[in-house]
Write a protein that holds these residues in place. Structure first.
Motif, PDB file in Angstrom:
ATOM      1  N   TYR A   1       0.852  -1.177   0.000  1.00 26.32           N
ATOM      2  CA  TYR A   1       0.000   0.000   0.000  1.00 26.32           C
ATOM      3  C   TYR A   1       0.891   1.231   0.000  1.00 26.32           C
ATOM      4  O   TYR A   1       1.769   1.382   0.836  1.00 26.32           O
ATOM      5  CB  TYR A   1      -0.899  -0.007   1.238  1.00 26.32           C
ATOM      6  CG  TYR A   1      -1.980   1.030   1.194  1.00 26.32           C
ATOM      7  CD1 TYR A   1      -1.878   2.206   1.925  1.00 26.32           C
ATOM      8  CD2 TYR A   1      -3.106   0.844   0.408  1.00 26.32           C
ATOM      9  CE1 TYR A   1      -2.875   3.155   1.884  1.00 26.32           C
ATOM     10  CE2 TYR A   1      -4.105   1.800   0.364  1.00 26.32           C
ATOM     11  CZ  TYR A   1      -3.985   2.942   1.102  1.00 26.32           C
ATOM     12  OH  TYR A   1      -4.978   3.886   1.053  1.00 26.32           O
ATOM     13  N   GLY A   2       0.711   2.092  -0.973  1.00 27.76           N
ATOM     14  CA  GLY A   2       1.534   3.291  -1.053  1.00 27.76           C
ATOM     15  C   GLY A   2       1.812   3.661  -2.489  1.00 27.76           C
ATOM     16  O   GLY A   2       1.197   3.131  -3.415  1.00 27.76           O
ATOM     17  N   LEU A   3       2.764   4.577  -2.658  1.00 26.03           N
ATOM     18  CA  LEU A   3       3.054   5.115  -3.983  1.00 26.03           C
ATOM     19  C   LEU A   3       4.403   4.658  -4.541  1.00 26.03           C
ATOM     20  O   LEU A   3       4.564   4.568  -5.758  1.00 26.03           O
ATOM     21  CB  LEU A   3       3.029   6.645  -3.935  1.00 26.03           C
ATOM     22  CG  LEU A   3       1.703   7.287  -3.541  1.00 26.03           C
ATOM     23  CD1 LEU A   3       1.863   8.803  -3.485  1.00 26.03           C
ATOM     24  CD2 LEU A   3       0.597   6.906  -4.517  1.00 26.03           C
ATOM     25  N   ALA A   4       5.357   4.361  -3.681  1.00 23.61           N
ATOM     26  CA  ALA A   4       6.706   4.062  -4.158  1.00 23.61           C
ATOM     27  C   ALA A   4       6.778   2.668  -4.771  1.00 23.61           C
ATOM     28  O   ALA A   4       6.181   1.713  -4.255  1.00 23.61           O
ATOM     29  CB  ALA A   4       7.695   4.189  -3.006  1.00 23.61           C
ATOM     30  N   LEU A   5       7.542   2.553  -5.849  1.00 21.21           N
ATOM     31  CA  LEU A   5       7.763   1.261  -6.495  1.00 21.21           C
ATOM     32  C   LEU A   5       8.922   0.577  -5.786  1.00 21.21           C
ATOM     33  O   LEU A   5      10.070   0.762  -6.152  1.00 21.21           O
ATOM     34  CB  LEU A   5       8.073   1.455  -7.976  1.00 21.21           C
ATOM     35  CG  LEU A   5       7.010   2.151  -8.807  1.00 21.21           C
ATOM     36  CD1 LEU A   5       7.433   2.220 -10.271  1.00 21.21           C
ATOM     37  CD2 LEU A   5       5.666   1.460  -8.681  1.00 21.21           C
ATOM     38  N   GLY A   6       8.614  -0.229  -4.794  1.00 18.80           N
ATOM     39  CA  GLY A   6       9.654  -0.860  -3.996  1.00 18.80           C
ATOM     40  C   GLY A   6      10.281  -2.039  -4.695  1.00 18.80           C
ATOM     41  O   GLY A   6       9.617  -2.769  -5.439  1.00 18.80           O
ATOM     42  N   ALA A   7      11.564  -2.253  -4.408  1.00 18.50           N
ATOM     43  CA  ALA A   7      12.283  -3.404  -4.951  1.00 18.50           C
ATOM     44  C   ALA A   7      12.728  -4.354  -3.856  1.00 18.50           C
ATOM     45  O   ALA A   7      13.382  -5.360  -4.155  1.00 18.50           O
ATOM     46  CB  ALA A   7      13.493  -2.940  -5.752  1.00 18.50           C
ATOM     47  N   LYS A   8      12.416  -4.060  -2.617  1.00 18.99           N
ATOM     48  CA  LYS A   8      12.791  -4.930  -1.507  1.00 18.99           C
ATOM     49  C   LYS A   8      11.567  -5.729  -1.073  1.00 18.99           C
ATOM     50  O   LYS A   8      10.492  -5.159  -0.868  1.00 18.99           O
ATOM     51  CB  LYS A   8      13.318  -4.104  -0.329  1.00 18.99           C
ATOM     52  CG  LYS A   8      14.574  -3.318  -0.640  1.00 18.99           C
ATOM     53  CD  LYS A   8      15.010  -2.516   0.573  1.00 18.99           C
ATOM     54  CE  LYS A   8      16.260  -1.710   0.264  1.00 18.99           C
ATOM     55  NZ  LYS A   8      16.690  -0.890   1.426  1.00 18.99           N
ATOM     56  N   HIS A   9      11.759  -7.024  -0.891  1.00 18.33           N
ATOM     57  CA  HIS A   9      10.603  -7.852  -0.550  1.00 18.33           C
ATOM     58  C   HIS A   9      10.020  -7.463   0.811  1.00 18.33           C
ATOM     59  O   HIS A   9       8.827  -7.662   1.061  1.00 18.33           O
ATOM     60  CB  HIS A   9      10.962  -9.341  -0.579  1.00 18.33           C
ATOM     61  CG  HIS A   9      11.951  -9.784   0.446  1.00 18.33           C
ATOM     62  ND1 HIS A   9      11.586 -10.145   1.726  1.00 18.33           N
ATOM     63  CD2 HIS A   9      13.304  -9.909   0.390  1.00 18.33           C
ATOM     64  CE1 HIS A   9      12.659 -10.493   2.398  1.00 18.33           C
ATOM     65  NE2 HIS A   9      13.711 -10.356   1.623  1.00 18.33           N
ATOM     66  N   THR A  10      10.843  -6.863   1.663  1.00 13.06           N
ATOM     67  CA  THR A  10      10.362  -6.450   2.981  1.00 13.06           C
ATOM     68  C   THR A  10       9.391  -5.274   2.899  1.00 13.06           C
ATOM     69  O   THR A  10       8.698  -4.969   3.870  1.00 13.06           O
ATOM     70  CB  THR A  10      11.531  -6.073   3.890  1.00 13.06           C
ATOM     71  OG1 THR A  10      12.354  -5.118   3.207  1.00 13.06           O
ATOM     72  CG2 THR A  10      12.365  -7.290   4.242  1.00 13.06           C
ATOM     73  N   GLU A  11       9.318  -4.619   1.759  1.00  9.54           N
ATOM     74  CA  GLU A  11       8.414  -3.487   1.587  1.00  9.54           C
ATOM     75  C   GLU A  11       6.998  -3.921   1.224  1.00  9.54           C
ATOM     76  O   GLU A  11       6.095  -3.095   1.170  1.00  9.54           O
ATOM     77  CB  GLU A  11       8.953  -2.573   0.493  1.00  9.54           C
ATOM     78  CG  GLU A  11      10.291  -1.935   0.828  1.00  9.54           C
ATOM     79  CD  GLU A  11      10.855  -1.115  -0.317  1.00  9.54           C
ATOM     80  OE1 GLU A  11      10.894   0.115  -0.203  1.00  9.54           O
ATOM     81  OE2 GLU A  11      11.244  -1.722  -1.341  1.00  9.54           O
TER      82      GLU A  11
END
Length: 124
Positions: free
Chosen positions: A100-110
């Motif tokens: 949930y959010g706007l950033a395109l995360g690359a870490k699985h913990t995100e």
């Protein structure tokens, strides 16, 4: 809350293509950044691609850039991963994830929500 179910994995020869799908439950699917990760035996979970809630922004790992394409259809609550020019190094269990959010995360913990995974095997 969102629940994710992947499909579309299988066995394919090197150079072939597969399209993975991830169906999400919940009425707020369009509020989530969606990502694909993969994990090969004995290796850590690896980021593959992510897509913004609108679908207008994507982020790909260098290892798949130019070969894999992530997309989504918010009307169908589904995110896709089109995989072309597959190699044996792409063999892994592929997981769909949501954050949930706007950033395109690359870490699985995100990512807080995960599917059960679908096996992709590429033969040489």
């Amino acid at each position: 809350q969102v629940q994710l179910v992947e499909s579309g994995g299988g066995l394919v020869q090197a150079g072939g293509s597969l399209r993975l799908s991830c169906a999400a439950s919940g009425r707020t699917f369009s509020s989530y950044v969606m990502g694909w990760f993969r994990q090969a035996p004995g290796k850590e979970r690896e980021f593959v691609a992510a897509i913004s809630w609108s679908g207008r922004s994507t982020y790909d790992a260098d290892s798949v850039k130019g070969r894999f394409t992530i997309s989504r259809d918010n009307a169908k609550n589904t995110v896709y991963l089109q995989m072309n020019s597959l190699t044996p190094e792409d063999t892994a269990v592929y997981y769909c994830a949501a954050r949930y959010g706007l950033a395109l995360g690359a870490k699985h913990t995100e990512y807080g929500y995960w599917g059960q995974g679908t096996q992709v095997t590429v033969s040489s």
